[in-house]
Write a protein that holds these residues in place. Sequence first.
Motif, PDB file in Angstrom:
ATOM      1  N   ALA A 110      51.661  62.700  29.841  1.00 32.90           N
ATOM      2  CA  ALA A 110      51.032  63.892  30.409  1.00 32.90           C
ATOM      3  C   ALA A 110      51.630  64.213  31.766  1.00 32.90           C
ATOM      4  O   ALA A 110      52.087  63.322  32.492  1.00 32.90           O
ATOM      5  N   THR A 169      48.960  67.030  27.748  1.00 33.84           N
ATOM      6  CA  THR A 169      48.888  65.670  27.205  1.00 33.84           C
ATOM      7  C   THR A 169      49.422  65.619  25.775  1.00 33.84           C
ATOM      8  O   THR A 169      49.053  66.437  24.936  1.00 33.84           O
ATOM      9  N   SER A 176      40.874  63.064  31.041  1.00 37.83           N
ATOM     10  CA  SER A 176      41.581  64.234  31.553  1.00 37.83           C
ATOM     11  C   SER A 176      41.590  64.274  33.073  1.00 37.83           C
ATOM     12  O   SER A 176      42.407  64.955  33.671  1.00 37.83           O
TER      13      SER A 176
END
Length: 208
Positions: free
Chosen positions: A48, A195, A176
Motif C-alpha cells: 500500500a 492497498t 486502513s
Amino acid sequence: MIKNIAFGAFLLVSSFFFAQNTTMSGAEAKAFVAKVSSETKEIKSLQADFTQTKKMDFLDKSIVTYGRMSLKTPNMLSWKYLKPYQYSIVFKDNKIFINDQGKKSSVDAKSKTFEKINKLIVGSSNGQMFNDPEFSVTYLKNANFNIAKFTPKSAQLLKYIKQIELSFPKGQSTVSQVNMTEASGDTTNIVFKNTKINAPISASEFSL
C-alpha cells in the motif's frame, strides 16, 4: 531517526476521528476479532501507499512524508519513504536493514523493542496481533471504523509508546489507518491507500 521510522511503521493508521467512539460489547468484540482473524489468514502479501503525519511538541508544523509499505508473510516488512526524502527500512531475518539516502546499515532486532513492533505490524495482516501478550487491547467503534486500541504492558515499551490504535473500515478486515501516541506525547498518523492484497511483490522491495 530509526526510532521515529520504526514507530511510524505502526503504524499497519488513524486520522482524527470526528465521530463519537463507543466501546464494543463483549459479543461485538468477539465477532470482530473472529472475522478479522479468519479473513486475514488468507493474506500472503500486502502492499500500500501511505501518508505519514508526525506531530511533535517542539515543532510548529507537522512533518508529512509519503511512501510505500510492503509486507510478505511470515516476517518480511518494508517501509520506503519516497518524499520529501528517501529512506528505507526493512525488517527481515530478525534484523533491521536501513538505507538512509544511500548510507546503508543494519541493526540486530532480536529481543529488542523493534522486534515487538515488527511482530505487531505483521500480526495486523494475519489477525495474530490480538493475541500479542505485550499489549492489552480495547475494542471501540464509530460510524465508519472498528478500532483496536493497544496499550503496552511492559515498562520497556511504555518508555516509548503510550498507545496505538489500528482502525478497520466497517466491513473490512485489513487496517486502513494507524494512530500512535508516544510516551512524549508526540503523535504519528499513517493513512494507507491503493492497498493490494496477495498481488506479486518484487524481491527488490525487501532489499536495499
